[in-house]
Design an enzyme around this catalytic site. Sequence first.
Site, mmCIF file in Angstrom:
data_model
loop_
_atom_site.group_PDB
_atom_site.id
_atom_site.type_symbol
_atom_site.label_atom_id
_atom_site.label_comp_id
_atom_site.label_asym_id
_atom_site.label_seq_id
_atom_site.Cartn_x
_atom_site.Cartn_y
_atom_site.Cartn_z
ATOM 1 N N LYS A 67 5.424 8.885 0.944
ATOM 2 C CA LYS A 67 6.198 8.351 2.130
ATOM 3 C C LYS A 67 7.359 7.155 2.160
ATOM 4 C CE LYS A 67 4.965 6.837 6.826
ATOM 5 N NZ LYS A 67 3.944 6.327 7.908
ATOM 6 N N GLY A 92 0.244 6.807 0.757
ATOM 7 C CA GLY A 92 0.327 7.914 1.725
ATOM 8 C C GLY A 92 1.564 8.722 1.225
ATOM 9 N N ASN A 147 1.225 -2.394 4.466
ATOM 10 C CA ASN A 147 1.832 -0.725 4.381
ATOM 11 C C ASN A 147 3.257 -1.012 4.055
ATOM 12 O OD1 ASN A 147 -0.808 -0.349 5.157
ATOM 13 N ND2 ASN A 147 -0.226 -0.256 7.326
ATOM 14 N N LEU A 202 1.074 -1.268 -0.148
ATOM 15 C CA LEU A 202 -0.047 -0.109 -0.006
ATOM 16 C C LEU A 202 0.765 1.168 -0.077
ATOM 17 C CD1 LEU A 202 -2.535 -1.413 2.556
ATOM 18 C CD2 LEU A 202 -2.829 -1.313 -0.047
ATOM 19 N N LYS A 252 5.261 5.663 11.773
ATOM 20 C CA LYS A 252 4.427 6.824 11.853
ATOM 21 C C LYS A 252 4.813 8.058 12.159
ATOM 22 C CE LYS A 252 1.482 3.413 10.846
ATOM 23 N NZ LYS A 252 1.177 3.321 9.332
#
Length: 456
Positions: free
Chosen positions: A102, A91, A214, A88, A353
Site C-alpha cells: 500500500k 499492508g 502506520n 508499519l 483507508k
Amino acid sequence: MKINDENREKLLAELDAWYDKQAEKTDKDLFDAVVFKKLYKQLLSENAYIDWDRWKFISEDVQRNFDDLPVFERAKTDVLDRLVVIKLNGGLGTTMGCKNAKSFIEVKDGHSFLDLAIAQNEAFNKKYNAKIPLLLMDSFNTFADTREKLQGRNVRQFEQSRCPRVYSDTFLPVEEEAERWYPPGHGNIFASLEFSGELDRLLAEGRDIIFVSNIDNTGAVIEPRIAQFFSEIGAEYAMECTPKTQADIKGGTLIEIGNHIMHLEIPQVPPEHLDDFCSTKVFKIFNTNNIWVNLRAVKKNLEQIRSEIIVNKKKLSNGREVIQLETSIGGSIKAFDHAYCIHVPRSRFLPVKKTDDLLALASDLYELQPDFSLKLSVDSAPLITLPSHLQLLSGFRNAFPEYPKMRELRSLSVEGDVCFEADVTLKGNVQIKAEPGAKLIVPRGATIEDQVYTGK
C-alpha cells in the site's frame, strides 16, 4: 464449534501435527509456528468479551495534553540520540485493488507513502542534526518488493510473522495454499524485533525509544515534544489519542479494567453494548496508532507482553469462511506499568483507508510542507463519498486524471460512472449523479456550487 477441555486438547494436537507435516523448517518457520500457537491457545482459552460492568475511564494522572507539553530543547536532552522511527508497512491495500505494498500508492505531488515517510525522516534529521534511523516492519507480502524500492536508501527492514488462516467451522488450518497465510497484526512487532535481531542491535546502538505508526498515516511525523516528555518522565509506553468523530466510531479507545489500562476494540465489546462503544458521547477519544515504547521495558518483559486476541473474519475465493487471529500494538499497553495517553491534535491522524481519503489528501485541500508533512489549507476538510467502483485505484485514477479544486467545498457525493476533466472547481455542498448506464463527464473548467449536477 463449542470448545471444551477435550476439544481444546484435540485441536492443539491436530495443530501440532499439521505443523509437523509442513515441508519448510527454517528458523523463521519455527519462530512463526511458536507465534501462531500462542495466538491459537488464546483463541481457545480467552473470553471474547470484557466484563462490561468492570471497566472504568482511565485516570487523569496517566493523561497528558500535547498543547501542555514543554517546548523541545535540543541542548538539554539526548532523546534524539535514543529515538528510532518504525513504520508499519505490511499492508497491501487490497480494499483499493492494490497487489503491491500500500505504501507504493502515489499520494501527493508524485510522492508515495513510502517516499513521504523517508523524506519526513530525512528532513527531521537535517533540521535537528540527528541520525534517527528509519525501520520498516514488512509482512511476507511486502518485504521483497519494498526491498527493491529501497535500493540506495538508508532504511532498514525486518519481517513480521506468517500465520495460517483457520476454517471457521473446524478451527483447523486452511489447506488452500494460495490463500493460507496472513500477517498476524502489528501486535507481533516486539517478537519480530527480537527474532530479527533488531531489538538487540538497537539497544547496542543506545537507541531504546521507538516511535511506531502506520505508513499510510502521513500526519505521524516525529514530534520532539512528545519524545522529550516520554524520556523525562521515564515512560514505558505512550499512545497518542485524538477526539472521536462520527467517522471514527469503530476506532479503539482506552479504558481501565483490573487495575490496568486496556486498549478496547470492537471485537472485545459485548454485542449488546456496541452502541455504547460507537457513541461519541460515551467514548470521546480513539487510538491514532501512533505509539511510543521503551525498548528496555520490551526486552525485560518480552515473554509477558501480550494483547487481546482479535478474530478477523474472512472468506476464501471459494466462499468458505475462515478466521485470522491477530493482535494489535495498542493491545499491548496493559503489559507496561508506566503507560500514558497523550491527547494530540487531529492533524497527527491523516490515514488513507479509502479513495475518499486519498482524494482529499491529493487535492489542493492539503499542502506539502518543507518537512514533507501535509497541512490542511482550509479550516475543516469536507466530507467526501465516492461510489464503490471508484474505491479501486484503477477506477479512481481514470475518474480523476486531474484533481478538482476543492478549497471551498463542504461536502461531495459522487454516484454512478463519473469522470472529471481538468480545471474543475467544486464549492459548497455538491452531488454529482450519472444516469444509470450512462457516463457523465464533468467538463474542463466547470464550476459546480451547491447543486445536484447531472450534466443536463
